[in-house]
Design a protein around this motif. Structure first.
Motif: not given
Lengths: 503, 247
Positions: B1-16
């Protein structure tokens, strides 16, 4: 009837707040300030944690055993929504039926009118003392204080309400007004303030305390000529009023005196007698955690030779029409004052009811109070109430009439920031910061750059603390928690480095 | 399955590492992960702080980004956050309607219908509870408020954790009590928030766990921030990181 505005729904209420509630609905300081003091009171914290966890467990037990609980909640919510949609008609029906059965109906626009009506009625009987059934409506309007100013003594007969009254205190819970008191404190209050108590034989055993209160109250029940009550429900089709209680002291007040005066918020009307079937299941299980409450009193008008021969019903608006006109806020009027939301609220459990300033504390108070009094956008303490929640959602889960309190809180926050913007020419620092954040987050490239900038300041954090202290309110975070060090590389930069510019 | 990741702003910047772990788990299970690069934030902070006007702009941006990902072949959107998935599913359409934009509301509902929190995606959509992880540590799980009461993820995260090799999973007392974070509540009512945090920390410490886990980086930042300030030695680790681990 007088020209009471019955609030035909018309969206948000603009303009000068001529229709706002008055009474004991506003404290003298904002919630965070009052909460700080309460949080430092270890005895209060212990009393509340013990009482709320006990009642939470009782409620959960008796709710779990009802197989159609969710259907009952739906029914309760639907009846309330229907009632509010045709409130004017139902109130007039209630008035007609109460009148036909020998009662007298009075309409009060606000607390001052209600107090004046009740004071006048008591005066006309010549009595200088009344006994009272526990009632949130009369707490809301400050009736006891108004009666006292008129030289009339009001004696609270609900045990917890009596404790509060004897201590010159204020109620801190909708159902258990003395929840903030432990039994040793209650014994001290009785010794100091209850006439005729023998300090040597009075222990802090709950049965001994209850017996002392019984002796004190019994005499008053037999002496009283006038009683004042609230009402849990008023049935439009029959003119029946209903009071739901545990102690039987309410029953004494409702049956022994010659004159009975009932103050009822206009949202307490229900269309039909059979609607009580739903609410008499929902209310006791939600409030005291009992399958059925010990005493349910119902009466319609006056019955010759039986009970009070002079009955008055005071229908109280005091801001309710204003709430009804607010499309989003209207559902707060579903509230049947069970207090289940208080007992599960992590904020209430730690701060107690006084921190909210209003007679309606806890999650429902945090929405109902500012809806009734109106948000000012200025420095009114009630403007702080919609923020007194972590939006954890426990209140919505237990509400027997399905008031979506978290969603109402979020909506009231929006109304508050709008009121603040309308009142001030310059945006608040918070509003400016939010607008800036929204601009940055409005575009992937801008946000990517901001993320890199955050990474660049990572060396400004040492051992969980910023090298340069953060300004308020952000220093509220660093006062008790470390902050994470931003990574050297954001997720999106890692993705683009390792996976190419794939999207 | 192809799944799009919504990493969230906090996840992107602080918790990669949370995003990286999510990618690792899904790829290990044989799925394709795409990362729509223009994504930013769901707008929850703005919504819950009273700035609905600002939030609607972010809702529109989020909807545009992820409806395009879905149009390009992604079959689901995953967020390693109960709170952000909750915002997409329970707030986006409401915000659009309040702003009078019915068309955006309908588009937001379409994106929301395909958006899952990580444990929901794994258990309900992909039908797995054993993701092949191993994590030989004593762990306690805090069910975050929005996963529990907004998304109703129930015991899905625990089902996943139980299958992890070597894990010593210990139950947290009063687990469903809020940790006190609540977004800007944590600074606007910092004292009350801290009192709630103190009780959560004492429950965590009573488990004698080495690691506290949850499905939300934000709540973990709060609990972890308190645990770190008191030098308790208990570390916060996101659910995705445990599921990705093969130590």
């Amino acid at each position: 009837m007088t020209g009471v505005f019955l609030g035909m729904p018309s969206g948000r209420v603009p303009g000068p707040p001529a229709d706002v509630a008055v009474g004991q609905l506003t404290g003298d300081r904002p919630f965070p300030v009052a909460a700080r003091e309460a949080l430092g009171d270890s005895r209060l914290r212990r009393n509340l944690a013990h009482a709320t966890s006990t009642i939470r467990a009782k409620r959960a037990h008796v709710v779990d055993e009802v197989p159609d609980w969710e259907a009952l909640r739906e029914a309760g919510s639907a009846i309330k929504a229907d009632t509010l949609a045709r409130l004017p008609e139902l109130l007039e029906q209630l008035e007609a039926n109460v009148t036909a059965r020998g009662g007298v109906v009075h309409w009060a626009r606000d607390a001052a009118e209600a107090n004046a009506i009740v004071t006048g009625l008591v005066r006309s009987t010549g009595a200088d003392e009344v006994v009272k059934v526990k009632s949130m409506a009369t707490q809301e309007i400050g009736l006891n204080e108004a009666l006292e100013a008129a030289g009339i003594t009001a004696l609270e007969t609900d045990l917890a309400e009596l404790i509060v009254q004897l201590a010159d205190d204020r109620p801190s819970h909708i159902l258990v007004p003395a929840i903030h008191r432990g039994r040793a404190e209650i014994r001290d209050i009785f010794v100091r303030r209850m006439p005729g108590v023998d300090p040597d034989s009075l222990t802090d055993d709950p049965a001994v305390l209850a017996a002392a209160a019984r002796v004190h109250l019994r005499e008053a029940f037999l002496r009283a000529r006038v009683a004042i009550s609230g009402a849990n429900f008023g049935v439009a089709e029959t003119g029946t009023l209903a009071v739901v209680e545990s102690e039987g002291n309410g029953r004494m007040c409702l049956t022994l005196p010659e004159t009975l005066i009932t103050v009822m918020g206009i949202e307490k009307v229900v269309p039909a007698w059979t609607d009580l079937e739903v609410f008499l299941q929902l209310l006791p299980r939600s409030s005291t955690g009992e399958r059925m409450n010990p005493y349910t009193s119902t009466w319609a008008g006056v019955t010759a030779g039986d009970g009070p021969q002079d009955f008055h019903l005071v229908l109280l608006d005091n801001g309710r029409s204003r709430v009804l006109a607010d499309e989003a806020g209207r559902s707060a009027l579903h509230c049947i004052r069970c207090s289940a939301c208080l007992n599960v609220c992590p904020v209430y459990e730690r701060t107690g009811g006084h921190a909210y300033g209003s007679v309606y504390p806890g999650p429902i108070g945090a929405v109902l109070t500012p809806l009734l009094t109106g948000l000012t956008g200025g420095d009114d303490p009630n403007d702080s109430l919609p923020y007194a929640s972590s939006l954890c959602g426990a209140c919505y889960d237990v509400c027997p009439v399905k008031i979506n309190i978290p969603e109402l809180l979020v909506q009231l926050r929006a109304e508050h920031t709008e009121a603040h913007a309308d009142r001030h020419r310059i945006p608040s620092p918070e509003a400016a910061a939010m607008a800036a954040a929204a601009w940055v987050m409005g575009d992937g490239d801008r946000f990517a750059k901001a993320g890199r900038a955050a990474g660049a300041v990572r060396h400004g954090i040492r051992k969980g603390r910023p090298v340069l202290p953060l300004p308020p309110p952000l220093n509220g975070w660093t006062a008790s928690r470390d902050i994470p060090k931003p990574p050297a590389e954001t997720f999106r930069d890692w993705w683009s480095r390792t996976r190419g510019a794939d999207s | 399955m192809r799944i799009a990741l919504f990493v969230t702003c906090l996840g992107d910047v602080l918790f990669p590492d949370v995003g990286k772990a999510t990618v690792a788990v899904l790829e290990r299970l044989g799925h394709e992960v795409v990362f729509p690069a223009d994504q930013t934030c769901c707008g929850q902070m703005h919504t819950n702080t009273g700035y609905q006007g600002d939030a609607v702009g972010l809702v529109r941006h989020h909807v545009e980004v992820f409806e395009q990902a879905l149009a390009e072949g992604a079959e689901a959107v995953v967020a390693p956050s109960g709170s952000c998935a909750g915002s997409v599913r329970h707030q986006h359409a409401m915000l659009a309607r309040r702003a009078g934009d019915e068309r955006l509301a309908v588009r937001a509902e379409a994106v929301a219908a395909k958006t899952y929190e990580l444990s929901e995606l794994l258990v309900d959509v992909l039908g797995v509870t054993d993701v092949g992880a191993s994590y030989p540590h004593r762990v306690t799980y805090h069910p975050t408020c929005h996963s529990l009461r907004m998304l109703r993820v129930g015991d899905r995260p625990v089902q996943l954790l139980r299958q992890v090799r070597g894990i010593d999973l210990v139950e947290l007392a009063a687990a469903d009590s809020c940790c006190g974070f609540g977004g800007t509540f944590s600074v606007k009512n910092a004292d009350t928030s801290t009192a709630m945090l103190a009780d959560k920390m004492s429950a965590v410490l009573a488990t004698r766990a080495e690691v506290v886990t949850a499905g939300d980086a934000s709540c973990l930042m709060h609990i972890g921030g308190g645990l770190s300030r008191l030098r308790t030695g208990v570390r916060p680790v996101h659910l995705a990181e445990i599921l990705a681990s093969q130590s």
